[in-house]
Design a protein around this motif. Structure first.
Motif, PDB file in Angstrom:
ATOM      1  N   VAL A   1     -80.694   7.952  37.431  1.00 41.55           N
ATOM      2  CA  VAL A   1     -80.280   7.025  36.374  1.00 41.55           C
ATOM      3  C   VAL A   1     -81.108   7.273  35.107  1.00 41.55           C
ATOM      4  CG1 VAL A   1     -80.162   4.594  35.698  1.00 41.55           C
ATOM      5  CG2 VAL A   1     -79.470   5.284  38.004  1.00 41.55           C
ATOM      6  N   SER A   2     -82.421   7.416  35.282  1.00 41.70           N
ATOM      7  CA  SER A   2     -83.302   7.645  34.122  1.00 41.70           C
ATOM      8  C   SER A   2     -83.015   8.990  33.467  1.00 41.70           C
ATOM      9  CB  SER A   2     -84.772   7.583  34.561  1.00 41.70           C
ATOM     10  OG  SER A   2     -85.111   6.282  34.980  1.00 41.70           O
ATOM     11  N   MET A   3     -82.797  10.025  34.285  1.00 40.36           N
ATOM     12  CA  MET A   3     -82.458  11.337  33.732  1.00 40.36           C
ATOM     13  C   MET A   3     -81.167  11.262  32.919  1.00 40.36           C
ATOM     14  SD  MET A   3     -83.304  14.051  36.786  1.00 40.36           S
ATOM     15  CE  MET A   3     -84.985  14.472  37.252  1.00 40.36           C
ATOM     16  N   ASP A   4     -80.202  10.516  33.453  1.00 40.48           N
ATOM     17  CA  ASP A   4     -78.923  10.385  32.754  1.00 40.48           C
ATOM     18  C   ASP A   4     -79.102   9.694  31.419  1.00 40.48           C
ATOM     19  OD1 ASP A   4     -76.077  10.576  32.518  1.00 40.48           O
ATOM     20  OD2 ASP A   4     -75.948   8.459  33.019  1.00 40.48           O
ATOM     21  N   ARG A   5     -79.936   8.653  31.386  1.00 34.96           N
ATOM     22  CA  ARG A   5     -80.151   7.927  30.127  1.00 34.96           C
ATOM     23  C   ARG A   5     -80.866   8.808  29.105  1.00 34.96           C
ATOM     24  NH1 ARG A   5     -81.734   1.873  32.106  1.00 34.96           N
ATOM     25  NH2 ARG A   5     -83.647   2.895  32.767  1.00 34.96           N
ATOM     26  N   ILE A   6     -81.854   9.563  29.563  1.00 31.97           N
ATOM     27  CA  ILE A   6     -82.568  10.448  28.646  1.00 31.97           C
ATOM     28  C   ILE A   6     -81.664  11.577  28.171  1.00 31.97           C
ATOM     29  CG2 ILE A   6     -84.417  12.185  28.549  1.00 31.97           C
ATOM     30  CD1 ILE A   6     -86.132  10.305  30.182  1.00 31.97           C
ATOM     31  N   TRP A   7     -80.868  12.136  29.099  1.00 32.22           N
ATOM     32  CA  TRP A   7     -79.984  13.239  28.732  1.00 32.22           C
ATOM     33  C   TRP A   7     -78.923  12.783  27.749  1.00 32.22           C
ATOM     34  CZ3 TRP A   7     -79.690  17.940  27.804  1.00 32.22           C
ATOM     35  CH2 TRP A   7     -78.501  18.654  27.809  1.00 32.22           C
ATOM     36  N   ARG A   8     -78.458  11.539  27.871  1.00 32.36           N
ATOM     37  CA  ARG A   8     -77.478  11.006  26.927  1.00 32.36           C
ATOM     38  C   ARG A   8     -78.039  11.014  25.506  1.00 32.36           C
ATOM     39  NH1 ARG A   8     -73.061   8.224  29.093  1.00 32.36           N
ATOM     40  NH2 ARG A   8     -73.171   7.933  31.356  1.00 32.36           N
ATOM     41  N   ILE A   9     -79.345  10.777  25.376  1.00 31.61           N
ATOM     42  CA  ILE A   9     -79.968  10.815  24.047  1.00 31.61           C
ATOM     43  C   ILE A   9     -80.177  12.252  23.594  1.00 31.61           C
ATOM     44  CG2 ILE A   9     -82.048  10.216  22.735  1.00 31.61           C
ATOM     45  CD1 ILE A   9     -82.330   7.748  24.456  1.00 31.61           C
ATOM     46  N   LEU A  10     -80.679  13.092  24.506  1.00 31.03           N
ATOM     47  CA  LEU A  10     -80.991  14.472  24.134  1.00 31.03           C
ATOM     48  C   LEU A  10     -79.754  15.264  23.707  1.00 31.03           C
ATOM     49  CD1 LEU A  10     -83.644  15.470  26.832  1.00 31.03           C
ATOM     50  CD2 LEU A  10     -84.040  15.131  24.392  1.00 31.03           C
ATOM     51  N   ARG A  11     -78.587  14.901  24.250  1.00 31.93           N
ATOM     52  CA  ARG A  11     -77.399  15.662  23.887  1.00 31.93           C
ATOM     53  C   ARG A  11     -76.689  15.103  22.652  1.00 31.93           C
ATOM     54  NH1 ARG A  11     -73.445  14.268  29.025  1.00 31.93           N
ATOM     55  NH2 ARG A  11     -73.108  12.049  28.573  1.00 31.93           N
ATOM     56  N   ILE A  12     -77.209  14.000  22.100  1.00 33.82           N
ATOM     57  CA  ILE A  12     -76.644  13.487  20.849  1.00 33.82           C
ATOM     58  C   ILE A  12     -77.042  14.426  19.713  1.00 33.82           C
ATOM     59  CG2 ILE A  12     -76.733  11.617  19.140  1.00 33.82           C
ATOM     60  CD1 ILE A  12     -77.206   9.676  21.439  1.00 33.82           C
ATOM     61  N   GLN A  13     -76.078  14.877  18.977  1.00 42.76           N
ATOM     62  CA  GLN A  13     -76.344  15.749  17.840  1.00 42.76           C
ATOM     63  C   GLN A  13     -76.439  14.900  16.574  1.00 42.76           C
ATOM     64  OE1 GLN A  13     -76.984  19.040  17.951  1.00 42.76           O
ATOM     65  NE2 GLN A  13     -76.846  18.840  20.178  1.00 42.76           N
ATOM     66  N   PRO A  14     -77.437  15.177  15.723  1.00 40.86           N
ATOM     67  CA  PRO A  14     -77.551  14.423  14.468  1.00 40.86           C
ATOM     68  C   PRO A  14     -76.285  14.574  13.629  1.00 40.86           C
ATOM     69  CG  PRO A  14     -79.506  15.769  14.849  1.00 40.86           C
ATOM     70  CD  PRO A  14     -78.487  16.191  15.866  1.00 40.86           C
ATOM     71  N   GLU A  15     -75.823  13.473  13.087  1.00 38.78           N
ATOM     72  CA  GLU A  15     -74.654  13.542  12.209  1.00 38.78           C
ATOM     73  C   GLU A  15     -75.007  14.229  10.894  1.00 38.78           C
ATOM     74  OE1 GLU A  15     -72.957   9.681  11.760  1.00 38.78           O
ATOM     75  OE2 GLU A  15     -72.874   9.293  13.924  1.00 38.78           O
ATOM     76  N   ILE A  16     -76.262  14.083  10.484  1.00 41.65           N
ATOM     77  CA  ILE A  16     -76.731  14.733   9.259  1.00 41.65           C
ATOM     78  C   ILE A  16     -77.485  15.996   9.664  1.00 41.65           C
ATOM     79  CG2 ILE A  16     -78.056  14.462   7.144  1.00 41.65           C
ATOM     80  CD1 ILE A  16     -75.652  12.577   7.426  1.00 41.65           C
ATOM     81  N   ARG A  17     -76.963  17.157   9.288  1.00 48.72           N
ATOM     82  CA  ARG A  17     -77.583  18.425   9.685  1.00 48.72           C
ATOM     83  C   ARG A  17     -77.876  19.274   8.459  1.00 48.72           C
ATOM     84  NH1 ARG A  17     -73.912  20.507  14.820  1.00 48.72           N
ATOM     85  NH2 ARG A  17     -73.587  18.466  15.800  1.00 48.72           N
ATOM     86  N   ASP A  18     -78.835  20.154   8.621  1.00 49.70           N
ATOM     87  CA  ASP A  18     -79.128  21.107   7.547  1.00 49.70           C
ATOM     88  C   ASP A  18     -77.978  22.094   7.414  1.00 49.70           C
ATOM     89  OD1 ASP A  18     -81.535  20.072   6.765  1.00 49.70           O
ATOM     90  OD2 ASP A  18     -82.742  21.389   8.025  1.00 49.70           O
ATOM     91  N   PRO A  19     -77.764  22.614   6.203  1.00 53.39           N
ATOM     92  CA  PRO A  19     -76.670  23.583   6.008  1.00 53.39           C
ATOM     93  C   PRO A  19     -76.941  24.891   6.730  1.00 53.39           C
ATOM     94  CG  PRO A  19     -78.048  23.470   4.058  1.00 53.39           C
ATOM     95  CD  PRO A  19     -78.529  22.383   4.967  1.00 53.39           C
ATOM     96  N   GLU A  20     -75.888  25.617   7.020  1.00 56.08           N
ATOM     97  CA  GLU A  20     -76.043  26.966   7.580  1.00 56.08           C
ATOM     98  C   GLU A  20     -76.739  27.853   6.543  1.00 56.08           C
ATOM     99  OE1 GLU A  20     -75.336  27.827  10.616  1.00 56.08           O
ATOM    100  OE2 GLU A  20     -74.518  25.851  11.116  1.00 56.08           O
ATOM    101  N   PRO A  21     -77.472  28.879   7.016  1.00 52.59           N
ATOM    102  CA  PRO A  21     -78.235  29.717   6.066  1.00 52.59           C
ATOM    103  C   PRO A  21     -77.393  30.264   4.920  1.00 52.59           C
ATOM    104  CG  PRO A  21     -78.855  30.234   8.325  1.00 52.59           C
ATOM    105  CD  PRO A  21     -77.710  29.268   8.413  1.00 52.59           C
ATOM    106  N   GLN A  22     -76.150  30.667   5.218  1.00 51.02           N
ATOM    107  CA  GLN A  22     -75.315  31.253   4.158  1.00 51.02           C
ATOM    108  C   GLN A  22     -74.818  30.211   3.161  1.00 51.02           C
ATOM    109  OE1 GLN A  22     -74.700  31.261   7.375  1.00 51.02           O
ATOM    110  NE2 GLN A  22     -72.600  30.616   7.853  1.00 51.02           N
ATOM    111  N   GLN A  23     -74.923  28.904   3.536  1.00 50.77           N
ATOM    112  CA  GLN A  23     -74.474  27.843   2.643  1.00 50.77           C
ATOM    113  C   GLN A  23     -75.627  27.119   1.958  1.00 50.77           C
ATOM    114  OE1 GLN A  23     -72.204  25.442   5.373  1.00 50.77           O
ATOM    115  NE2 GLN A  23     -70.313  26.593   5.007  1.00 50.77           N
ATOM    116  N   THR A  24     -76.862  27.492   2.293  1.00 50.70           N
ATOM    117  CA  THR A  24     -78.029  26.795   1.762  1.00 50.70           C
ATOM    118  C   THR A  24     -78.225  27.113   0.284  1.00 50.70           C
ATOM    119  OG1 THR A  24     -79.103  26.853   3.926  1.00 50.70           O
ATOM    120  CG2 THR A  24     -80.516  26.456   2.015  1.00 50.70           C
TER     121      THR A  24
END
Length: 599
Positions: free
Chosen positions: A319-342
């Motif tokens: 149960v604890s692993m599942d709760r932690i994994w649910r957080i770890l697999r969340i991807q930030p909605e705000i991300r840095d641009p790809e290198p070619q778009q920076t």
């Protein structure tokens, strides 16, 4: 066997298990060492009864033993005990070393991942729940590596060795012993569901208690202001009582399970003694063999009991692993641009031009806070923003800091879309001073330079002199080395705000944002902060969200927002002359006795 459909709870948990077990890969050699140390420890322990049976049957019973022989066998027996002790110690230490390193890595990665998530994640998540994830859930995973894994390795191998020695001593008695396995399996199945339910219930009550405590500690000021101590204590007592009752239920279930196994073990022991005694009486078995067999049958139920009990902990770990994994697999909605778009941005060359180009934004689907807002700010301009609650002032600032992304339009700095600027660079360009400045536990020096050692002590002192905080700091017991507690308790609101201004001087952002920075200050302190504001805003593009109109009366331009739109803009004098919303706000401020000058 039923299949695990993708997205089902079981599939999700086993995905979490695989993800967490990847942390064990760097410790492969350590686990190999644990395996061999366990084999040696168990072998040395279980050979002892077998050795005694040989001494009894092959020597003592036939009169072929003397004192030298018995002394030698005693030393061998003692040596085996010492070997078992040494390798058990090695196995336990290696397992703790690997387990604690794994859990420390998980905890570090979890905290690092949470700190990189977008603000929308924190809008949806309670701080108390996240504290539970970082502390309680990782501690449960620690139990998996230091208890469950140990039991699987040690008790599983011990059971195999015991069965081997039992069959080697007497096949008939060994098969009789095996008859207890179906009974054990039935008991385990019957108890497993109950144990899992009470354990999970206890964990959920603990999580609720920890979350409630964390949230109350963070809001203690509000609790005391509104005299909520008795009510919050009542609620805490209720949660604490629920957790206590859950623990009592868990304890009762564990005791019942353990005592049932003890009774079964004693019944099996009596049966083996009776069968073995009859065999010895009929000269079908030697006394030494019976002694060894009784020793093994007494140990036979211990590893089974331990493995079955650890199933409960394993379920909680999943149960604890599942709760932690649910957080770890969340991807930030705000991300840095790809290198070619920076975008290629040089911090020292940023002018500070800010453009909100027909932006549309809402925090939730179907809700629009800013509809088609268009705003352009010149480099070095000071802009004040006023409006009623919910007008969209703070949303404007959140978008410029890229805590969220606009849904339509674009936010630009020096004609570069901020979505093309890496977040680390963007936050060096845009500096934010909030209504309640956040100070960390640490010295004043570290709070000004935010623990970045490349900023020298001299730079910090110069920045504090620049904003007028130096004299205040020099009056403190250890001056710049004075350690602050959490959130800077011990300093006044104005003193904490001056330290946040010093940060701005140290990191020199080209765009400065003040979000209600003087709302909680008295008139005298506000004057000090106003002076610091004039100092740090010199040569910078400055956006000031104001509750007190005195903060922005001298701004180059004042914006009046209502329902996400700019309804008025101009200088203080021009807006007063218009007699619109700003003039009404000004009149109310004067009637309320706020410190505002005559127009």
């Amino acid at each position: 066997m039923s299949k695990q459909t993708p997205g089902s709870p079981d599939a999700s948990r086993y995905e979490a298990l695989r993800a967490i077990l990847r942390y064990a890969r760097p410790h492969r050699l350590t686990f190999i060492g644990i395996f061999f140390a366990t084999i040696l420890a168990i072998a040395a322990d279980l050979v002892q009864p077998y050795l005694v049976s040989i001494v009894i049957d092959d020597h003592i019973a036939v009169g072929q033993s003397g004192l030298p022989f018995l002394t030698g066998m005693a030393l061998i027996y003692l040596g085996l005990a010492v070997v078992s002790l040494i390798f058990t110690y090695i196995q336990s230490n290696l397992l703790q070393y690997a387990g604690q390193h794994i859990v420390a890595s998980i905890r570090k990665d979890l905290f690092d991942h949470i700190s990189r998530l977008s603000m929308s994640f924190f809008d949806r998540s309670s701080s108390g729940g996240l504290v539970t994830n970082v502390s309680s859930d990782t501690e449960t995973i620690s139990q998996f590596f230091t208890q469950v894994l140990l039991s699987l390795i040690r008790d599983g191998m011990m059971l195999v060795f015991i069965i081997y020695f039992m069959f080697r001593l007497d096949t008939t008695l060994a098969w009789y012993s095996m008859l207890t396995l179906p009974i054990i399996a039935t008991l385990a199945i019957l108890f497993r569901k109950r144990l899992r339910e009470v354990y999970q219930y206890a964990r959920s009550r603990l999580s609720r208690l920890v979350a409630f405590t964390a949230e109350n500690l963070s809001g203690m000021g509000l609790i005391q202001i509104f005299h909520q101590e008795k009510e919050q204590t009542r609620r805490f007592t209720e949660f604490n009582s629920d957790y206590w009752q859950a623990n009592v239920q868990q304890l009762k279930s564990n005791v019942l399970f353990n005592r049932t196994f003890d009774v079964l073990g004693n019944i099996a022991l009596v049966l083996m003694v009776w069968l073995g005694g009859v065999a010895v009486f009929n000269k079908q078995m030697e006394v030494g063999v019976l002694y060894a067999f009784i020793s093994y049958i007494r140990q036979f139920f211990q590893p089974i009991n331990q493995i079955t009990m650890q199933w409960n902990t394993f379920q909680s770990t999943m149960v604890s692993m599942d709760r932690i994994w649910r957080i770890l697999r969340i991807q930030p909605e705000i991300r840095d641009p790809e290198p070619q778009q920076t975008a290629n941005v040089h911090l020292e060359q940023v002018q500070g031009k800010v453009d909100f180009n027909h932006i549309t934004f809402g925090y939730n689907e179907g809700q629009t806070i800013l509809p088609q807002l268009d705003l352009h700010i010149r480099p070095g301009e000071m802009v004040g923003v006023v409006g009623t609650t919910g007008a969209g002032k703070s949303t404007l600032i959140a978008l410029l800091n890229r805590f969220y992304d606009v849904q339509k339009g674009s936010v630009m700095i020096d004609d570069q879309d901020i979505r093309r600027i890496p977040q680390e660079q963007l936050h060096r360009i845009v500096g934010l001073i909030q209504q309640e400045p956040f100070l960390f536990s640490g010295s004043i020096i570290d709070n000004v330079r935010l623990f970045q050692e490349q900023v020298s002590r001299e730079q910090v002192i110069e920045a504090c002199r620049f904003v007028g905080a130096h004299e205040m700091i020099m009056k403190l017991p250890q001056q710049y080395d004075t350690r602050l507690s959490e959130r800077g308790s011990g300093l006044s609101a104005g003193e904490r705000q001056l330290i946040s201004f010093a940060r701005i001087v140290v990191f020199r952002p080209r765009v400065l944002i003040l979000d209600e920075a003087t709302a909680n200050l008295d008139s005298h302190t506000e004057q000090l902060v106003q002076k610091a504001l004039q100092t740090v805003s010199e040569g910078r593009t400055t956006i000031v969200i104001a509750h007190r109109l005195s903060t922005i009366m001298h701004a180059d331009r004042i914006l009046v927002m209502e329902h996400g739109e700019i309804v008025e803009q101009g200088t203080h004098a021009k807006l007063l002359a218009q007699g619109g919303i700003y003039a009404e706000l000004y009149r109310h401020a004067r009637q309320a006795g706020h410190d505002v000058a005559e127009a």
